[in-house]
Design a protein around this motif. Sequence first.
Motif, PDB file in Angstrom:
ATOM      1  N   UNK A  46      76.013  14.670  48.620  1.00  0.00           N
ATOM      2  CA  UNK A  46      76.578  14.143  47.374  1.00  0.00           C
ATOM      3  C   UNK A  46      75.444  13.882  46.382  1.00  0.00           C
ATOM      4  N   UNK A  47      75.802  13.974  45.127  1.00  0.00           N
ATOM      5  CA  UNK A  47      74.806  13.710  44.063  1.00  0.00           C
ATOM      6  C   UNK A  47      75.375  12.655  43.116  1.00  0.00           C
ATOM      7  N   UNK A  48      74.580  11.577  42.925  1.00  0.00           N
ATOM      8  CA  UNK A  48      74.986  10.520  42.005  1.00  0.00           C
ATOM      9  C   UNK A  48      73.742   9.905  41.367  1.00  0.00           C
ATOM     10  N   UNK A  49      73.650   9.999  40.055  1.00  0.00           N
ATOM     11  CA  UNK A  49      72.599   9.365  39.257  1.00  0.00           C
ATOM     12  C   UNK A  49      71.194   9.638  39.816  1.00  0.00           C
ATOM     13  N   UNK A  50      70.931  10.903  40.084  1.00  0.00           N
ATOM     14  CA  UNK A  50      69.593  11.310  40.513  1.00  0.00           C
ATOM     15  C   UNK A  50      69.323  11.174  41.984  1.00  0.00           C
ATOM     16  N   UNK A  51      70.267  10.638  42.758  1.00  0.00           N
ATOM     17  CA  UNK A  51      70.068  10.479  44.195  1.00  0.00           C
ATOM     18  C   UNK A  51      70.946  11.478  44.947  1.00  0.00           C
ATOM     19  N   UNK A  52      70.340  12.159  45.883  1.00  0.00           N
ATOM     20  CA  UNK A  52      71.076  13.079  46.755  1.00  0.00           C
ATOM     21  C   UNK A  52      71.281  12.394  48.102  1.00  0.00           C
ATOM     22  N   UNK A  53      72.526  12.269  48.502  1.00  0.00           N
ATOM     23  CA  UNK A  53      72.840  11.631  49.770  1.00  0.00           C
ATOM     24  C   UNK A  53      73.339  12.685  50.752  1.00  0.00           C
ATOM     25  N   UNK A  54      72.879  12.597  51.999  1.00  0.00           N
ATOM     26  CA  UNK A  54      73.289  13.516  53.056  1.00  0.00           C
ATOM     27  C   UNK A  54      74.034  12.717  54.134  1.00  0.00           C
ATOM     28  N   UNK A  55      75.259  13.132  54.421  1.00  0.00           N
ATOM     29  CA  UNK A  55      76.087  12.500  55.452  1.00  0.00           C
ATOM     30  C   UNK A  55      76.342  13.551  56.526  1.00  0.00           C
ATOM     31  N   UNK A  56      75.774  13.339  57.699  1.00  0.00           N
ATOM     32  CA  UNK A  56      75.803  14.353  58.744  1.00  0.00           C
ATOM     33  C   UNK A  56      76.441  13.787  60.008  1.00  0.00           C
ATOM     34  N   UNK A  57      77.450  14.523  60.542  1.00  0.00           N
ATOM     35  CA  UNK A  57      78.136  14.108  61.761  1.00  0.00           C
ATOM     36  C   UNK A  57      78.071  15.228  62.796  1.00  0.00           C
ATOM     37  N   UNK A  58      77.739  14.852  64.030  1.00  0.00           N
ATOM     38  CA  UNK A  58      77.746  15.761  65.164  1.00  0.00           C
ATOM     39  C   UNK A  58      78.520  15.091  66.295  1.00  0.00           C
ATOM     40  N   UNK A  59      79.356  15.854  66.990  1.00  0.00           N
ATOM     41  CA  UNK A  59      80.084  15.287  68.122  1.00  0.00           C
ATOM     42  C   UNK A  59      80.418  16.392  69.111  1.00  0.00           C
ATOM     43  N   UNK A  60      80.642  15.986  70.337  1.00  0.00           N
ATOM     44  CA  UNK A  60      81.062  16.926  71.383  1.00  0.00           C
ATOM     45  C   UNK A  60      82.093  16.245  72.270  1.00  0.00           C
ATOM     46  N   UNK A  61      83.159  16.980  72.564  1.00  0.00           N
ATOM     47  CA  UNK A  61      84.190  16.485  73.468  1.00  0.00           C
ATOM     48  C   UNK A  61      84.005  17.144  74.832  1.00  0.00           C
ATOM     49  N   UNK A  62      83.870  16.343  75.862  1.00  0.00           N
ATOM     50  CA  UNK A  62      83.752  16.845  77.233  1.00  0.00           C
ATOM     51  C   UNK A  62      85.055  16.575  77.965  1.00  0.00           C
ATOM     52  N   UNK A  63      85.632  17.646  78.513  1.00  0.00           N
ATOM     53  CA  UNK A  63      86.926  17.528  79.181  1.00  0.00           C
ATOM     54  C   UNK A  63      86.706  17.124  80.639  1.00  0.00           C
ATOM     55  N   UNK A  64      87.208  15.966  81.011  1.00  0.00           N
ATOM     56  CA  UNK A  64      87.030  15.447  82.369  1.00  0.00           C
ATOM     57  C   UNK A  64      88.192  15.863  83.261  1.00  0.00           C
ATOM     58  N   UNK A  65      89.411  15.636  82.791  1.00  0.00           N
ATOM     59  CA  UNK A  65      90.618  16.064  83.504  1.00  0.00           C
ATOM     60  C   UNK A  65      91.422  16.944  82.557  1.00  0.00           C
ATOM     61  N   UNK A  66      92.632  17.314  82.969  1.00  0.00           N
ATOM     62  CA  UNK A  66      93.440  18.177  82.102  1.00  0.00           C
ATOM     63  C   UNK A  66      93.612  17.588  80.710  1.00  0.00           C
ATOM     64  N   UNK A  67      93.815  16.287  80.616  1.00  0.00           N
ATOM     65  CA  UNK A  67      94.060  15.673  79.315  1.00  0.00           C
ATOM     66  C   UNK A  67      93.153  14.489  79.026  1.00  0.00           C
ATOM     67  N   UNK A  68      92.175  14.255  79.900  1.00  0.00           N
ATOM     68  CA  UNK A  68      91.222  13.180  79.675  1.00  0.00           C
ATOM     69  C   UNK A  68      89.883  13.709  79.178  1.00  0.00           C
ATOM     70  N   UNK A  69      89.400  13.142  78.075  1.00  0.00           N
ATOM     71  CA  UNK A  69      88.172  13.606  77.431  1.00  0.00           C
ATOM     72  C   UNK A  69      87.258  12.415  77.149  1.00  0.00           C
ATOM     73  N   UNK A  70      85.982  12.728  76.978  1.00  0.00           N
ATOM     74  CA  UNK A  70      85.037  11.759  76.443  1.00  0.00           C
ATOM     75  C   UNK A  70      84.291  12.428  75.292  1.00  0.00           C
ATOM     76  N   UNK A  71      84.316  11.782  74.148  1.00  0.00           N
ATOM     77  CA  UNK A  71      83.606  12.291  72.965  1.00  0.00           C
ATOM     78  C   UNK A  71      82.330  11.482  72.757  1.00  0.00           C
ATOM     79  N   UNK A  72      81.249  12.189  72.536  1.00  0.00           N
ATOM     80  CA  UNK A  72      79.976  11.586  72.173  1.00  0.00           C
ATOM     81  C   UNK A  72      79.649  12.028  70.760  1.00  0.00           C
TER      82      UNK A  72
END
Length: 872
Positions: free
Chosen positions: A770-796
Amino acid sequence: MPIRYLNFSIMKIISIGILISLSTSLIAQHEHHTTSTQNPTPVVTNKYKTKPVASKPQKTHAKKKTLTDSKPIISAGVERTVNLVINYKLVNFAGKTRKAIAVNDQIPAPTLNFTEGDYVTLNVYNNLDKPTAIHWHGLLVPWQMDGVEGVNQQAIPPKGVFHYRFKLYQSGTYWYHAHADVQEQEGLYGAFIINPSNKSTPYKYTKDQVIVLSDWSNSPALNVLNNLKKDGDYYSPRFPLQPSLIKFLHDYRKADVEERKKLIDDYKMMQQMRMSIYDFSDIAYDAYLLNGQSKYCPWTAPVSVGDVVRLRFIGAAASTIYRVKIHGSKMEMIHIQGNDVKPYVVDDFYIAPGETYDALVRINNKKPYIIYAESIDTLGKTYGALVSGVNQPVNYQQVPPFPEPKPVTREMMANMKKSEMKHVSEHNNHSKHSAMQPGMSSADGKKADTNMPMAHSMNMPTEPTIIGDTISPPNTFQAITSGTKYQHLSAAIRTNDPNKPVDGIIRMELFGYMERFIWFINGLPDYKAKPIVLEPNKRYQIIFTNHSMMRHPMHLHGHWFILRNGHGAYDPLLHTISVPPGATAVADVDTDASGQWFFHCHHLYHMVTGMSRVVQYSTLIDIVQGTAEPQNYSTNTDYINRPIVREDAVIPIDPALVRHPMAHTKNIWLANFLDVGADPFNNVQELTFKGLYGSDYHKLELYTNEAEINKGKVENADIDIFYWHLLSQFWAAKAGVNYFYRPAKKPYWQAGVGIEGLMPFFIETNVRSYYYRGSVKLDMELSRDTQITNNGFVQFGLRAILATKTLPSAEIGNGLNQLRFIVRPYYRLMPGFNVFSEFEHLQNYGAFRIMQINEGESASENTLTFGLSFLL
């Protein structure tokens, strides 16, 4: 004799004959009736069984000449008329009553029985509240009678009627179904049986039964389609086969050394491909039907010891591929897709949507012969039985299920090893068969050199390798049929002249963006492609290559595929070719028709989301442009079931259909992702929302990430209003504006751009700047879902916010502002609905940290949130 000497009475007779011929053509026009139209009385049949519709013989036609100076129509026939009334009907196949579509109050629709040579009139009355059309699958008919909305005809409007009229030049097992939006899924399908005119067959049987296999969802078909467009994996929570950690450990413990290595390779490949290794199906159905009956109320038919029963299996499912067996008995395959084949014995077989298989079963014992059909994803099954007594008990539970299928990646890689296609340049045209595999057969039936080395790139494509449809000169490409279930299949009689030269080659790469549920031929969905223009009296070779994880039963209307599998003149005729993942199928098509035809995957939801084309004859374009006259030419040929049908204008040609043929248009799709949660220990509520609205490639995105209310005070809230553009299967770019409400002291607007997608190892990425009044802001998201059972997951997950300039009023600091670490276990309760708990550690840094401390906020924060996720 000069015409001036003709008797006036003879001239009058000729004039009357011409008028009758013209009026006969006009009678077949599409009629739009009002609500006062009287419906015919349909043939009444048993409520629970599909029975043949009787048709009354009216009169025998003598041989007659066509309107052009071509060959005469060869055989005589009987006129037969059948009324088909399409209505809604309430059904309960799977514990929920809902509206379906029936024909003459039957699901499946009535079985139509005719004889080769008959002149057929099928009066289709539409009592629905929406347009419809019916296609006669596998029949070679005049193009305007083929029944595809937007290609062969304008749809039959509500309270309207269409008179389908054509002569039957074929015999065999065929079927009919709706070809308007997704009505086929709702129950509009039935068998179409044509008995040979000579009343004889090379095989003997005492009983004849139709077995229609279909599938059913308690959700309306349009809702199913909308759900798939929100998320291609929408129905995955219901599938029993899932690539979970628990399943991997279970399979690994049971496996030997070699199988363990294959399992590890499967899961490694899955991480790189970013696709499930168990992608057998897209839709988890609520019921699987055999002759319109589920496993809870199985279909039965009476037989006697000594009977030989012909079972005509019809794959009328919208998307289910079935594996079929008769418990404790073998089957002799005799007839496939309307044509006799060299008989062979099987224990079981696969049938894809659009296919038909005829098998003989011998009743040797006084016991029930149980027909067992299981979906290849192992989710569901259906039963039927041949019983030798009215009250004979049938123990359906004694039938063991089929073994669990191996991962799709295993089959795909094996097929890719077998398959090879080579571009032949001018200087190496003499090496015509250099791409053939040892022991395999080329398109013209010649055997490959067994000493030839095999080379193939084992990189699985994640993007189409062909963009756009082209017709290449002969010998430009060489390929063989490999990896299909038809490798051994041989016709019972000669089907073609294998020495007829090929006039052009059409490559068809089958591919899809599975998560987005966009399906392609040659890198384009149908609405982006133009018709493929063919010349009459030619032979084209089609080379199918499947680079997707799904099977695609490809169907060409109005023509036969001559599948080139090494039997030359005995190569089988097929109207539908099921192409497995990684496989190659080579088929010749002789252009013995006219008009324009639909060409598509018979997986209904693949078809309506892009995997289709229109094939158009150049002569039709000439007719519409006024440079050629319509033909009226139909005749048998030297090959059984292969008539030439060139009847261009049995009803007036609609120029709009020719200029802009389109069975399925580009649509607008809506998807809303909503997370709501609360931390009861700290009185914090959070909301994340993402909305995507638009076509496949161009959408409006609304995005609010982790809006937070802390002790009744809004602490974080902003929203992206972006244009979203799909770049590839896994990546999209976006740009627009962001309204930033909190933690800024004063709300403001800022420009923003971003990219989002899925990296290998299933790492979800969302980067915005994003750009606002001379400042550039970076918003970065990373995630991974690991499937443990058929319908059970853990996201990091990890989220980082950085900026280039400190702006106190905007609550932005120079450098790293904030890091958030997330651990989220969640469970899929049902498609589109999850429950989750989330632990988040938030840490502020630099100038932003100082701002927060000065305002009385802490430099770090831990929250434990419990909530719900919705896909709406």
